[in-house]
Structure formats: C-alpha cells, structure tokens
Write a protein that holds these residues in place. Structure first.
Motif, mmCIF file in Angstrom:
data_model
loop_
_atom_site.group_PDB
_atom_site.id
_atom_site.type_symbol
_atom_site.label_atom_id
_atom_site.label_comp_id
_atom_site.label_asym_id
_atom_site.label_seq_id
_atom_site.Cartn_x
_atom_site.Cartn_y
_atom_site.Cartn_z
ATOM 1 N N TYR A 94 39.659 60.308 -39.272
ATOM 2 C CA TYR A 94 40.308 59.378 -38.343
ATOM 3 C C TYR A 94 40.631 58.080 -39.076
ATOM 4 C CZ TYR A 94 35.657 57.156 -37.705
ATOM 5 O OH TYR A 94 34.453 56.527 -37.893
ATOM 6 N N GLU A 95 41.447 57.251 -38.445
ATOM 7 C CA GLU A 95 41.952 56.042 -39.084
ATOM 8 C C GLU A 95 40.851 54.995 -39.277
ATOM 9 O OE1 GLU A 95 45.311 52.561 -38.186
ATOM 10 O OE2 GLU A 95 45.179 54.345 -36.908
ATOM 11 N N LEU A 96 40.914 54.302 -40.402
ATOM 12 C CA LEU A 96 39.980 53.211 -40.664
ATOM 13 C C LEU A 96 40.323 52.020 -39.782
ATOM 14 C CD1 LEU A 96 37.741 51.806 -42.325
ATOM 15 C CD2 LEU A 96 39.508 51.174 -43.991
ATOM 16 N N THR A 97 39.413 51.677 -38.886
ATOM 17 C CA THR A 97 39.603 50.524 -38.007
ATOM 18 C C THR A 97 38.290 49.750 -37.916
ATOM 19 O OG1 THR A 97 38.995 51.823 -36.059
ATOM 20 C CG2 THR A 97 41.346 51.670 -36.579
ATOM 21 N N VAL A 98 38.372 48.551 -37.382
ATOM 22 C CA VAL A 98 37.167 47.756 -37.168
ATOM 23 C C VAL A 98 36.303 48.484 -36.130
ATOM 24 C CG1 VAL A 98 36.257 45.540 -36.380
ATOM 25 C CG2 VAL A 98 38.398 45.628 -37.697
ATOM 26 N N PRO A 99 35.043 48.768 -36.443
ATOM 27 C CA PRO A 99 34.206 49.579 -35.544
ATOM 28 C C PRO A 99 34.035 48.961 -34.154
ATOM 29 C CG PRO A 99 33.174 49.359 -37.691
ATOM 30 C CD PRO A 99 34.341 48.420 -37.687
ATOM 31 N N GLU A 159 31.457 54.883 -35.396
ATOM 32 C CA GLU A 159 32.398 54.211 -36.296
ATOM 33 C C GLU A 159 31.664 53.246 -37.222
ATOM 34 O OE1 GLU A 159 36.192 54.228 -33.147
ATOM 35 O OE2 GLU A 159 35.130 52.356 -33.623
ATOM 36 N N TYR A 160 30.684 52.544 -36.677
ATOM 37 C CA TYR A 160 29.914 51.582 -37.469
ATOM 38 C C TYR A 160 29.151 52.296 -38.587
ATOM 39 C CZ TYR A 160 26.681 47.659 -38.327
ATOM 40 O OH TYR A 160 25.947 46.650 -38.891
ATOM 41 N N LEU A 161 28.520 53.419 -38.273
ATOM 42 C CA LEU A 161 27.783 54.191 -39.274
ATOM 43 C C LEU A 161 28.721 54.724 -40.347
ATOM 44 C CD1 LEU A 161 25.447 56.198 -36.859
ATOM 45 C CD2 LEU A 161 24.678 54.530 -38.553
ATOM 46 N N ASP A 162 29.870 55.248 -39.922
ATOM 47 C CA ASP A 162 30.824 55.807 -40.883
ATOM 48 C C ASP A 162 31.379 54.738 -41.816
ATOM 49 O OD1 ASP A 162 30.477 58.285 -39.728
ATOM 50 O OD2 ASP A 162 32.362 58.252 -38.599
ATOM 51 N N VAL A 163 31.786 53.613 -41.248
ATOM 52 C CA VAL A 163 32.376 52.542 -42.067
ATOM 53 C C VAL A 163 31.330 51.951 -43.006
ATOM 54 C CG1 VAL A 163 33.400 50.235 -41.983
ATOM 55 C CG2 VAL A 163 34.193 51.996 -40.406
ATOM 56 N N ALA A 164 30.095 51.818 -42.524
ATOM 57 C CA ALA A 164 29.022 51.295 -43.388
ATOM 58 C C ALA A 164 28.797 52.227 -44.581
ATOM 59 C CB ALA A 164 27.745 51.146 -42.578
ATOM 60 N N GLU A 165 28.778 53.512 -44.302
ATOM 61 C CA GLU A 165 28.601 54.486 -45.378
ATOM 62 C C GLU A 165 29.779 54.435 -46.350
ATOM 63 O OE1 GLU A 165 27.178 59.050 -45.298
ATOM 64 O OE2 GLU A 165 29.176 58.727 -44.420
ATOM 65 N N PHE A 166 30.987 54.351 -45.823
ATOM 66 C CA PHE A 166 32.194 54.388 -46.649
ATOM 67 C C PHE A 166 32.272 53.201 -47.609
ATOM 68 C CE2 PHE A 166 36.692 53.084 -47.190
ATOM 69 C CZ PHE A 166 37.164 54.206 -47.872
#
Length: 423
Positions: free
Chosen positions: A167-172, A177-184
């Motif tokens: 899915y698209e990278l957006t502000v969680p 989304e927060y877990l995914d973006v933190a990992e990324f």
C-alpha cells in the motif's frame, strides 16, 4: 484619683494607637502574593513577565518561588498537612489534585460561564472533584505524531514501501501503518520511532495513550474502584509496544527513553517519526527547517485517544489573601496567550484558534484533534495515583519491554494496585 484616671485613659489610648498602627503597618507591609511554580518551566517565565502589570493593577507584588517539578508537590503537601500556607497560589500538574484537594480553595466563582466555555476539551474535567472546580487551566497538551515529511515525500521511499507492504506510503493514522512505517525507516543509522521505557510517568501515560486507543475506558480504575488493567486493551497496547522493540524499529536504549530523549534523537536526524508532546514540534521545526510535519495521535481499534497533560493555577485554602489570589487567577487567565508564546500551548480555545494558522504553530490543529478524540481521557482522580504510577506501572512496563509476558505482568500489577487502594 482624677489624675490616675486621666493617666490610665491616656495609657489606654496610646496602647490602642500602637496596636492599630502595628496592624495597619503589618497589612501595608504584606502587600505581596506568593506564587509557587516549577523552575525552568513556562509557568516561571510567564509569572515573572506579567508580575509588574498585576502589581500595578492590584497593588500586590508577585513573589515567585520556583522549585523542581517534584518540589512543587512536596512543598504544597507539606503546607497543606501543616495547615499553614506559605504560598497563596501555585501552578500544579493535573495528577496532584486528588492528593492536594483538601488544602485547595474552590474557584468556581473566578470565571464566568462564558469564560469557562473557552476551556479546551477535557480541561474542566481534570480540575473538578465532587462537582467543584479547584483549578483554572494554564495550558493543555497531548502527544501527537511528528514526522520527517521529507522522507515521506521521497519518491524512492514511496516506491520501495509500496512494493514491500502493498500500500502507499502515507503518514500513519493507525497502529498497523505506524508499525510498518517504523520498520521501513529503520535503516542507515536511523530508527523508525521510539518507545517510552524510562522508569517514570511519561512511559505510563504513553502506554495509556495506546490502551485508550484500543478501547480502555475509563483508564486503569473505574468509579467502583475496580482495577481494569488485565483487560484486553491494556494487553494489546503493551504487546504493540513490545512488537516495536522486538522488531528493532526503536533504539536499543529504550529503557532510558521518554519525551525529551525522543525529541533529541529526532532533532539529531536519527528518527523518522515520534509520538511526543505537541509543543516539541516548535523546536524540531527550528532544528530541521522544512523537514518536519505534524499529525494527530494515531488511532487504535476504537479511535484516536490520548492522555492529556494539563496544568492548573490553584489557590491555597489556608492563604489569608484568597480574594487577591482569585483576582490573580482571573488576571492570568486573561493573559493565557503568554503561555502560547512561551511554550507553544495554552488552555483557551480562542488562543488556539488565533495561532492555529501560523506556520510556527502547526501542531495546534493536531493537538486539538487529539484532545477531541473519542478515546481521549484523563488519568484516574485518586490520591494514590502517583504511587501506583511510580511503584507499579512504570516498573511493569520496563519488564514487558525487556521481554516479560504482558498478560502475566498486568495480572500481577492489578493485584499490587488493589493492595494500594485497599480493594
């Protein structure tokens, strides 16, 4: 006999004049109002900045006494227990009301109903005990999401993220989304975010933010003194924080990290995101010009939720200048904008509205949205809260973040809290 009578009358008249003069002199000398604040805080800066104007308006000199955070509580508790007020006014953390309320003067009569309507969300609740208002708010705050907007706008990262997570990278806006973006964004010497693990209240309020998002309501203890922390929202929220640690999406020194350490890491370019008190946005945007964005607190299954961090001005019940003290509280409420200039937050909705479109205060909309969140709520109004926080919950969080089972730790913590409150 006539001469003795005349002399006695003269003596009595002289004595009366001396006593009257002493009382008058004492009253004239004591034209001061003693205010207790936390040293190094906006409360100190604003109290000193406005002192001369209040003296000109009232004839009373403001004497400011500043001490460290815990010293404010300790001094007030000692004065209240002794039944002798050294201070007339103090600015206190919302957490202290239950322990100090017996020594505080009701302040329902300080502001009009119209002025109280200008309180930000949840502010009135924090200072009301048994239907009586004991404090006039100075500022409110909440944790929000502050992020590196330059990273989120990078086309390379956008492409990589969508390929990896689907899915698209957006502000969680939610936990996943927060877990995914933190990992990324944990790469090349940078971490995605932090977890508050320091042995202090900041870690407890941060965990309770997420417990509220998962559906906890009320927090920790209900109105019948039932301890709730073994319920699912508390378990899920701890396990979510534990997942961030296990995924190594946060720095290894988690057990020494709270708000200040988080902000320092972010400003040093070592974090992609942080959940931190909203006013930190101002210093971060100065340190990283054009690279910082801000959004409301993330939501859990039940919506946006956070624990507010308000402070209040109170009047000591044993003060012999309560009328002047209340006049001072009203004066300072009218000067509420000064806290916005000093700290970046205030307590009046009208002050928030005045600054919310200012580029330097973009965090205000995020705070306001968070404070209005369906799950945003205050901590329990019980006198034992500080003990529970320091002796039970903060150490428990540290053990879970170090690998202990969340459910097991919460069951044990529940038993400890029940013992403290005599349940």
């Amino acid at each position: 006999m006539r001469k003795i009578l005349v002399l006695n009358l003269a003596f009595l008249s002289l004595l009366l004049m001396i006593l009257t003069g002493c009382n008058s002199s004492s009253g004239d000398k004591d034209k001061s109002l003693h205010v207790l604040v936390e040293g190094g805080s906006p409360a100190l800066e604003v109290a000193e900045k406005t002192a001369a104007e209040f003296e000109e308006q009232s004839g009373y000199k403001i004497v400011v006494d500043s001490v460290p955070y815990s010293g404010v509580y300790d001094k007030l508790k000692a004065e209240i227990d002794a039944g002798k007020a050294t201070h007339d006014v103090a600015i206190i953390d919302v957490l202290w009301f239950p322990s100090l309320v017996d020594g505080l003067e009701p302040v329902d009569d300080v502001l009009s109903d119209e002025e109280q309507v200008d309180f930000l969300p949840k502010l009135e609740d924090g200072a009301i005990i048994e239907n009586t208002l004991y404090g006039i708010p100075t500022w409110s705050n909440s944790k929000v999401l502050i992020y590196r907007k330059d990273l989120f706008a990078d086309e390379k990262y956008k492409e990589e993220f969508e390929k990896e997570y689907g899915y698209e990278l957006t502000v969680p806006t939610n936990w996943q989304e927060y877990l995914d973006v933190a990992e990324f964004f944990t790469r090349d010497g940078m971490y995605g975010t932090t977890v508050y693990g320091a042995n202090m209240g900041d870690s407890v309020s941060s965990w309770l933010d997420h417990a509220a998002q998962a559906g906890a309501q009320p927090l920790v203890i209900d109105e019948n003194n039932n301890v709730l922390i073994d319920q699912e929202p508390y378990v899920k929220s701890l396990e979510m924080l534990q997942e961030l640690v296990n995924d190594e999406s946060v720095p290894s020194e988690t057990l020494a990290i709270a708000a200040s350490e988080t902000a320092e890491l972010f400003n040093d370019g070592k974090l992609a995101m942080m959940l931190v008190w909203g006013h930190f946005y101002m210093s971060s945007s100065e340190e990283l010009p054009d690279k910082v964005g801000v959004a409301p607190m993330i939501a859990g299954e039940k919506g946006i939720g956070a624990v507010p961090g308000p402070w209040y001005q109170v009047v000591l019940k044993d003060s012999n200048k309560k009328d002047v003290a209340k006049e001072y509280l009203k004066f300072m409420y009218e000067k509420n904008e000064e806290y916005m200039k000093s700290l970046g937050v205030a307590s009046r909705a009208s002050v928030f509205e005045k600054y919310e479109d200012d580029e330097s205060y973009l965090h205000l909309n995020a705070i306001n949205t968070t404070l209005e969140g369906s799950q945003t709520q205050n901590r329990p109004q019980i006198s034992e809260w500080t003990q529970i926080e320091n002796e039970v919950l903060a150490p428990m969080i540290q053990r879970v973040l170090s690998g202990a089972d969340a459910q097991t730790e919460l069951i044990e913590a529940k038993e400890q809290i029940e013992e403290i409150i005599g349940k």
